[in-house]
Design a protein around this motif. Sequence first.
Motif, mmCIF file in Angstrom:
data_model
loop_
_atom_site.group_PDB
_atom_site.id
_atom_site.type_symbol
_atom_site.label_atom_id
_atom_site.label_comp_id
_atom_site.label_asym_id
_atom_site.label_seq_id
_atom_site.Cartn_x
_atom_site.Cartn_y
_atom_site.Cartn_z
ATOM 1 N N GLY B 77 0.788 -1.231 0.000
ATOM 2 C CA GLY B 77 0.000 0.000 0.000
ATOM 3 C C GLY B 77 0.815 1.274 0.000
ATOM 4 N N ALA B 78 2.036 1.204 -0.438
ATOM 5 C CA ALA B 78 2.869 2.410 -0.509
ATOM 6 C C ALA B 78 3.685 2.398 -1.798
ATOM 7 N N VAL B 79 3.975 3.596 -2.292
ATOM 8 C CA VAL B 79 4.881 3.723 -3.434
ATOM 9 C C VAL B 79 6.269 4.038 -2.893
ATOM 10 N N LEU B 80 7.264 3.290 -3.364
ATOM 11 C CA LEU B 80 8.656 3.536 -2.975
ATOM 12 C C LEU B 80 9.447 3.912 -4.227
ATOM 13 N N ILE B 81 10.229 4.976 -4.110
ATOM 14 C CA ILE B 81 11.053 5.398 -5.240
ATOM 15 C C ILE B 81 12.477 5.625 -4.738
ATOM 16 N N THR B 82 13.424 4.975 -5.385
ATOM 17 C CA THR B 82 14.831 5.143 -5.014
ATOM 18 C C THR B 82 15.565 5.870 -6.135
ATOM 19 N N ILE B 83 16.228 6.962 -5.759
ATOM 20 C CA ILE B 83 16.985 7.779 -6.715
ATOM 21 C C ILE B 83 18.467 7.639 -6.331
ATOM 22 N N SER B 84 19.277 7.183 -7.272
ATOM 23 C CA SER B 84 20.698 6.943 -6.985
ATOM 24 C C SER B 84 21.582 7.738 -7.943
ATOM 25 N N ASP B 85 22.683 8.296 -7.384
ATOM 26 C CA ASP B 85 23.652 8.970 -8.255
ATOM 27 C C ASP B 85 25.007 8.274 -8.141
ATOM 28 N N GLU B 86 25.982 8.777 -8.875
ATOM 29 C CA GLU B 86 27.323 8.178 -8.894
ATOM 30 C C GLU B 86 28.368 9.171 -8.390
ATOM 31 N N GLY B 87 27.929 10.073 -7.503
ATOM 32 C CA GLY B 87 28.822 11.127 -7.028
ATOM 33 C C GLY B 87 29.597 10.739 -5.780
ATOM 34 N N ASN B 88 30.061 11.750 -5.061
ATOM 35 C CA ASN B 88 30.911 11.515 -3.891
ATOM 36 C C ASN B 88 30.156 11.523 -2.573
ATOM 37 N N GLY B 89 28.835 11.580 -2.650
ATOM 38 C CA GLY B 89 28.053 11.583 -1.419
ATOM 39 C C GLY B 89 27.604 12.989 -1.067
ATOM 40 N N PHE B 90 26.374 13.102 -0.586
ATOM 41 C CA PHE B 90 25.774 14.403 -0.288
ATOM 42 C C PHE B 90 25.228 14.352 1.134
ATOM 43 N N ASP B 91 25.584 15.328 1.949
ATOM 44 C CA ASP B 91 25.146 15.329 3.339
ATOM 45 C C ASP B 91 23.903 16.196 3.504
ATOM 46 N N PRO B 92 22.721 15.578 3.668
ATOM 47 C CA PRO B 92 21.491 16.377 3.779
ATOM 48 C C PRO B 92 21.461 17.211 5.054
ATOM 49 N N GLY B 93 22.268 16.803 6.038
ATOM 50 C CA GLY B 93 22.300 17.546 7.296
ATOM 51 C C GLY B 93 22.976 18.905 7.168
ATOM 52 N N SER B 94 23.669 19.126 6.053
ATOM 53 C CA SER B 94 24.389 20.382 5.863
ATOM 54 C C SER B 94 23.474 21.508 5.368
ATOM 55 N N VAL B 95 22.210 21.164 5.053
ATOM 56 C CA VAL B 95 21.302 22.167 4.495
ATOM 57 C C VAL B 95 20.640 22.956 5.622
ATOM 58 N N GLN B 96 20.682 24.284 5.534
ATOM 59 C CA GLN B 96 20.056 25.135 6.549
ATOM 60 C C GLN B 96 18.542 25.126 6.377
ATOM 61 N N SER B 97 17.824 25.394 7.470
ATOM 62 C CA SER B 97 16.361 25.434 7.392
ATOM 63 C C SER B 97 15.905 26.565 6.472
ATOM 64 N N PRO B 98 15.143 26.235 5.424
ATOM 65 C CA PRO B 98 14.712 27.299 4.497
ATOM 66 C C PRO B 98 13.605 28.174 5.070
ATOM 67 N N ILE B 99 12.986 27.722 6.194
ATOM 68 C CA ILE B 99 11.900 28.552 6.741
ATOM 69 C C ILE B 99 12.398 29.453 7.873
ATOM 70 N N ASP B 100 13.710 29.391 8.158
ATOM 71 C CA ASP B 100 14.304 30.367 9.064
ATOM 72 C C ASP B 100 14.183 31.740 8.393
ATOM 73 N N GLU B 101 13.765 32.725 9.162
ATOM 74 C CA GLU B 101 13.510 34.048 8.575
ATOM 75 C C GLU B 101 14.702 34.579 7.772
ATOM 76 N N ASN B 102 15.915 34.250 8.240
ATOM 77 C CA ASN B 102 17.129 34.725 7.551
ATOM 78 C C ASN B 102 17.330 34.053 6.196
ATOM 79 N N ASN B 103 16.652 32.901 5.983
ATOM 80 C CA ASN B 103 16.866 32.145 4.737
ATOM 81 C C ASN B 103 15.695 32.256 3.763
#
Lengths: 111, 140
Positions: B77-103
């Motif tokens: 009962g769920a759709v699963l989608i996997t997106i894969s790249d061939e890069g050096n790795g991306f850290d999602p934790g490095s992204v700042q909150s876009p809803i912070d007033e400064n951003n």
Amino acid sequence: MKLNHYEKDGIAILEPKGKIMGGPDATLLHDQLHEFIEKGKKKVVVDMAQVEWMNSTGLGILISGLTTLRNNQGELKLANVTGKIQSLLTITKLITVFEAFDSVEEAVKSF
Amino acid sequence: MKKPTIVGNTISIPSSQDFLVDVDSFLEGKLRGFGVDDSMVADIAISVTEIVNNAIVHGNKSDPGKAVTIEVSKDNGAVLITISDEGNGFDPGSVQSPIDENNLMREVGRGIFIVRSLMDDVVFEIRRGKGTSVTITKKL
């Protein structure tokens, strides 16, 4: 995405149609917004009626246009924001950044 | 790799945003085949194009010789989608909150935030030097 534009009472109206997801589509919208600015058309309404959906690339282009216009004493306003786009603007809190109107006429009159 | 290739429930594209429309078209066909409604198709398509954009730009650094692969499936009962790249790795934790007033006025940095808002689950598998895989799940 397709893109039409016209003028109404001296205000530039942009009419994107379809999905704004990045790539050539996004470039088209970005370039047209910046062409308006270069031609001194500093009051712009983006009519969202026919935009099926957009992702963050589309939002970024609208922010870029808004910032550039404001830096040139202009303004970008939205009209006919549909449910899917409205919810994206709400999620991202950009609803607090853009002025949005129920019709192009109302947006034009607001300048 | 010069053009998209489709095998079963998987599409692979060269790392160019020119091929986003191919991904969207493939995805919409598969999701409609699974009986997914219009609104959910749009939410999933928005999310997948966000992750694919990241994979192209941040993962594969827009190297057209590297592929981005998107695999779609339906399970329990769920759709699963996997997106894969061939890069050096991306850290999602490095992204700042876009809803912070400064951003709020930043032109970029909203993609993953939007995906987390629209999807039920988002899992990053980061393999340094071997690419990143992101699996998103949407309950039907």
